[in-house]
Design an enzyme around this catalytic site. Structure first.
Site, short mmCIF file in Angstrom:
data_model
loop_
_atom_site.label_atom_id
_atom_site.label_comp_id
_atom_site.label_asym_id
_atom_site.label_seq_id
_atom_site.Cartn_x
_atom_site.Cartn_y
_atom_site.Cartn_z
N LYS A 16 0.83 -1.20 0.00
CA LYS A 16 0.00 0.00 0.00
C LYS A 16 0.87 1.26 0.00
O LYS A 16 0.53 2.24 -0.67
CB LYS A 16 -0.91 -0.01 1.24
CG LYS A 16 -1.95 1.10 1.25
CD LYS A 16 -2.87 1.01 0.05
CE LYS A 16 -3.69 -0.25 0.02
NZ LYS A 16 -4.66 -0.27 -1.10
N LYS B 233 -4.03 -11.29 -8.79
CA LYS B 233 -5.20 -11.84 -8.12
C LYS B 233 -6.44 -11.03 -8.51
O LYS B 233 -6.36 -9.82 -8.71
CB LYS B 233 -4.99 -11.78 -6.60
CG LYS B 233 -6.14 -12.32 -5.79
CD LYS B 233 -5.86 -12.15 -4.30
CE LYS B 233 -7.06 -12.58 -3.46
NZ LYS B 233 -6.83 -12.39 -2.01
N LYS C 218 -11.16 -6.91 -5.56
CA LYS C 218 -12.24 -5.94 -5.56
C LYS C 218 -11.71 -4.51 -5.61
O LYS C 218 -12.47 -3.57 -5.83
CB LYS C 218 -13.13 -6.13 -4.33
CG LYS C 218 -12.45 -5.91 -3.00
CD LYS C 218 -13.43 -6.14 -1.87
CE LYS C 218 -12.77 -5.94 -0.51
NZ LYS C 218 -13.72 -6.12 0.60
#
Length: 331
Positions: free
Chosen positions: A111, A195, A198
């Site tokens: 992040k 991956k 969402k």
């Protein structure tokens, strides 16, 4: 009887990976276990999110929980933010972990890189501690997690061991992790090296199957999935990542082994196999989505389930928090 705990963060649109890794498996736990399933809404605040969007996502998740077969009479369903004890426990246990340990968390480093060191809130850094408190607060025995959360659970074990060692007793229970067996790593249909997430909001989001997608969109995304120039339906993640990803999806929905898929589709072309994958996905998702829509339209029912679940969860949380506060000298 073991106590199972799991939760989903209400950020981003939920995907096929969320269904296979979480929703599809939850009802299996409630038959023989004491099951606590929550909406991790406090975790959603670690990054900026619009209030209306967050609130809508919270109700989406509880409706998906119910559509997946979770029974409020058998499973404690609740919102994380309704359990005030978790914030108190977080304030206590954050003192039993070191900054160096938190800075080594893979998700945190990813992040930081993604945000380019700008506007990184403290909540992102301390996220694993709050997650550990979710686990500890209910004396959990089993915590189903995806591969991406495994490191956080291991850190939770470190916190528990350190706390128990300092006060010379088993005051915090160390849970076992349970990794999903089938479909545990569903990849993006456009970029099978990533991956299916969402959080994808770029061009590769076209390779994400969202639970809100309609039948036509889901079928189109699967039929458009990136494969390779070969035509053989063979599992080879290194050389054939696209077709291997589709095989994983088919295996998960049909509960079959890779070898059986290869044998079943020997001589078939990719188009035929993609259609079979789409059929397998939709056969299960369509009734699931119909149940979701029914529950989602009944907000009064969802509010009552949250209220009842919070009442049940807090009875456990209060006892655990009281035990820990006495140990550290706060009571």
């Amino acid at each position: 009887m073991s106590r199972v705990l799991s939760g989903i963060k209400p950020t981003g649109k939920l995907t096929l990976g969320n269904y296979l890794g979480s929703f599809r498996n939850f009802h299996n736990y409630q038959a023989e276990n004491e099951t606590f399933i929550f909406v991790a809404d406090l975790h959603a605040l670690t990054l900026p999110i619009e209030p209306d969007y967050l609130n809508s996502n919270i109700y989406d998740i509880i409706a998906y929980y119910l559509a997946s077969g979770l029974d409020p009479e058998k499973t404690v369903l609740f919102k994380q933010s309704d359990i005030y004890e978790v914030s108190v426990l977080d304030t206590i246990l954050i003192n039993y972990i070191y900054m160096g340990e938190l800075s080594r968390m893979i998700q945190y480093k990813e992040k930081v890189k993604e945000l380019n060191n700008a506007k990184i809130g403290v909540g992102i850094f301390t996220y694993p501690v709050l997650m550990a408190c979710d686990i500890f607060l209910y004396d959990s025995d089993i915590v189903p997690v995806g591969e991406d959360q495994r490191q956080h659970v291991e850190l939770a074990h470190d916190i528990a061991r350190r706390f128990n060692a300092r006060y010379k007793g088993e005051y915090i229970k160390l849970p076992h992790t349970a990794l999903p067996k089938a479909g545990k790593r569903i990849m993006n249909l456009v970029d099978p090296s990533r991956k299916m997430s969402k959080s994808d909001d770029s061009a590769i989001s076209k390779g994400v199957i969202y639970l809100e997608d309609n039948e036509k969109t889901i079928r189109k995304k699967i039929m458009s999935a990136v494969t390779d120039s070969d035509t053989k339906v063979i599992y080879d993640p290194t050389n054939k990542p696209g077709i291997s990803n589709l095989i994983n999806i088919y295996c998960a929905f049909k509960n079959v082994e890779v070898s059986e898929v290869e044998k079943r589709f020997e001589g078939a072309n990719y188009g035929t196999f993609k259609k079979a994958v789409a059929d397998a996905v939709l056969e299960e998702l369509i009734p699931f989505k119909e149940k979701f829509n029914t529950y989602r339209q009944n907000k009064a029912l969802l509010d009552q389930i949250f209220k009842d679940g919070a009442s049940k969860a807090r009875k456990i949380a209060d006892k655990v928090l009281d035990r820990i506060m006495k140990v550290v000298g706060l009571r």
